[in-house]
Design an enzyme around this catalytic site. Structure first.
Site, PDB file in Angstrom:
ATOM      1  N   ASP A 174     -11.324  -2.705  -5.038  1.00 40.59           N
ATOM      2  CA  ASP A 174     -11.194  -1.556  -5.933  1.00 40.59           C
ATOM      3  C   ASP A 174     -12.090  -0.441  -5.381  1.00 40.59           C
ATOM      4  O   ASP A 174     -12.619  -0.556  -4.270  1.00 40.59           O
ATOM      5  CB  ASP A 174     -11.576  -1.947  -7.375  1.00 40.59           C
ATOM      6  N   GLU A 209      -8.729  -7.283 -15.844  1.00 41.55           N
ATOM      7  CA  GLU A 209      -8.515  -6.526 -14.606  1.00 41.55           C
ATOM      8  C   GLU A 209      -7.563  -5.359 -14.836  1.00 41.55           C
ATOM      9  O   GLU A 209      -7.748  -4.282 -14.280  1.00 41.55           O
ATOM     10  CB  GLU A 209      -7.989  -7.448 -13.501  1.00 41.55           C
ATOM     11  N   TYR A 226      -4.658  -5.314  -5.511  1.00 43.24           N
ATOM     12  CA  TYR A 226      -5.990  -5.520  -6.066  1.00 43.24           C
ATOM     13  C   TYR A 226      -5.976  -6.562  -7.192  1.00 43.24           C
ATOM     14  O   TYR A 226      -6.733  -7.528  -7.175  1.00 43.24           O
ATOM     15  CB  TYR A 226      -6.593  -4.201  -6.594  1.00 43.24           C
TER      16      TYR A 226
END
Ligand code: SF4
Length: 353
Positions: free
Chosen positions: A135, A34, A117
């Site tokens: 996102d 991520e 996020y």
């Protein structure tokens, strides 16, 4: 809501791309992926992800690594603060959580560099927590699906986006759900030409019904990047070239570069370079020869870097604004972790020699 979830989850299970981080639920691996995927394309990330996990297979190995090593493994991915934050966060995980990433989004957000996020993505994908993760791809799908026509970069639009995402993340398989939203945004609900006829959500999509999908999401235009002029020089003494390291925080923090600095307003490059070398590394260079200039676009700045060389260098190194220096063979400069502007400058000046 449940019909939307069923339709998208069914599509995702059939159509999702086989990506290395989708073959694991190891929270550490999910977190690394991520961090790498922010602002970076999937195809670019894959080899970096695989090499990074080979070199730093767990939180402990990352926590004990030198920053230079971590930046070296990140070399070329850009946005280097992500790498610095990963190393700092790994140390925090060792100290506060016994080396295991917490599953709770609020605890994840207390780690350096982990925003809303990333916390939502790791909590939902690795720990099955019903947390939203929005996102750019998910924001586009949500704005179109739910008909969010406010500017999604402003507080009201952003609040609505996250509220819709939170409502939709409640239910079975929140990690798959979040990834399905992002996957749809990356492959079907694309920015300029969404492929609505192929979309599993078209029956419930507000923008499809209204015919304004390509105009959503609304976002204020970014201000034009600020122009910045800087100078750098390959300084060679007794066959060795000088490299200096930027302090750990800020733009390109912790990375190595050729000595130099920013130009002042209306300051010519040659004069600015002599001043920068005197003030920032305590050296005087005679016979400076201009090799050329390179350009690099950051997200908020556009840099023009004038590149010089000199083999006539006097003085003893005194650093101001850098935190380390090394004299090494010019051919080894590129082995130090460095950013894109320095990579371009090195190609120019070493190609020139
Ligand atoms: Fe996007 Fe079109 Fe699907 Fe709506 S129907 S979510 S606009 S691809």
């Amino acid at each position: 809501m449940s019909a939307v979830r069923r339709a998208l989850l069914g599509w995702y299970r059939k159509r999702r791309r086989d990506l290395p981080w989708r073959r694991t639920r190891d929270p550490y691996a999910v977190w690394i992926s991520e961090a790498m995927l922010q602002q970076t394309r999937v195809e670019t990330v894959i080899p970096y992800y695989e090499r990074f996990l080979e070199r730093f297979p767990d939180v402990a190995s990352l926590a004990t690594a030198e920053l230079d090593e971590v930046l070296g493994a990140w070399q070329g991915l850009g946005y280097y603060s992500r790498a610095r934050h990963l190393r700092d966060a790994a140390r925090t995980v060792m100290e506060r959580h016994g080396g295991r990433l917490p599953g709770d989004a609020a605890a994840l957000r207390e780690l350096p560099g982990v925003g809303r996020y990333t916390a939502g993505a790791v909590a939902s994908i690795a720990f099955d927590r019903p947390e939203p993760a929005v996102d750019g791809n998910a924001a586009r799908v949500l704005a179109r699906l739910r008909g969010i026509r406010e500017d999604v970069k402003r507080p009201a639009g952003m609040r609505r986006l996250w509220a819709e995402a939170a409502a939709l993340a409640r239910g079975p398989c929140p990690g798959d759900w979040n990834q399905a939203l992002m996957e749809l945004g990356a492959t079907v609900c694309t920015p300029r030409a969404p492929r609505c006829p192929e979309c599993p959500l078209r029956r419930t999509c507000d923008a499809y019904r209204a015919g304004d999908a390509a105009r959503l999401p609304r976002m204020a235009r970014r201000p034009a990047p600020r122009a910045l002029e800087a100078v750098a020089a390959l300084l060679v003494r007794r066959g060795r070239a000088l490299a200096v390291r930027r302090p750990p925080r800020g733009l390109l923090g912790g990375l190595w570069e050729l000595p130099g600095g920013d130009l002042g307003a209306r300051e010519g490059p040659a004069r600015g370079l002599r001043r920068a070398l005197r003030e920032r590394v305590g050296l005087a260079a005679a016979g400076l020869r201009r090799v050329g200039a390179v350009e690099h676009a950051f997200s908020h700045r556009r840099l023009r870097l004038h590149v010089y060389r000199s083999a006539d260098v006097a003085g003893r190194v005194r650093l101001d604004g850098f935190d380390a220096h090394r004299w090494l063979s010019p051919s080894r400069l590129a082995e130090l972790p460095h950013g894109a502007p320095t990579a371009k400058a090195l190609r120019l000046v070493l190609g020139d020699s």
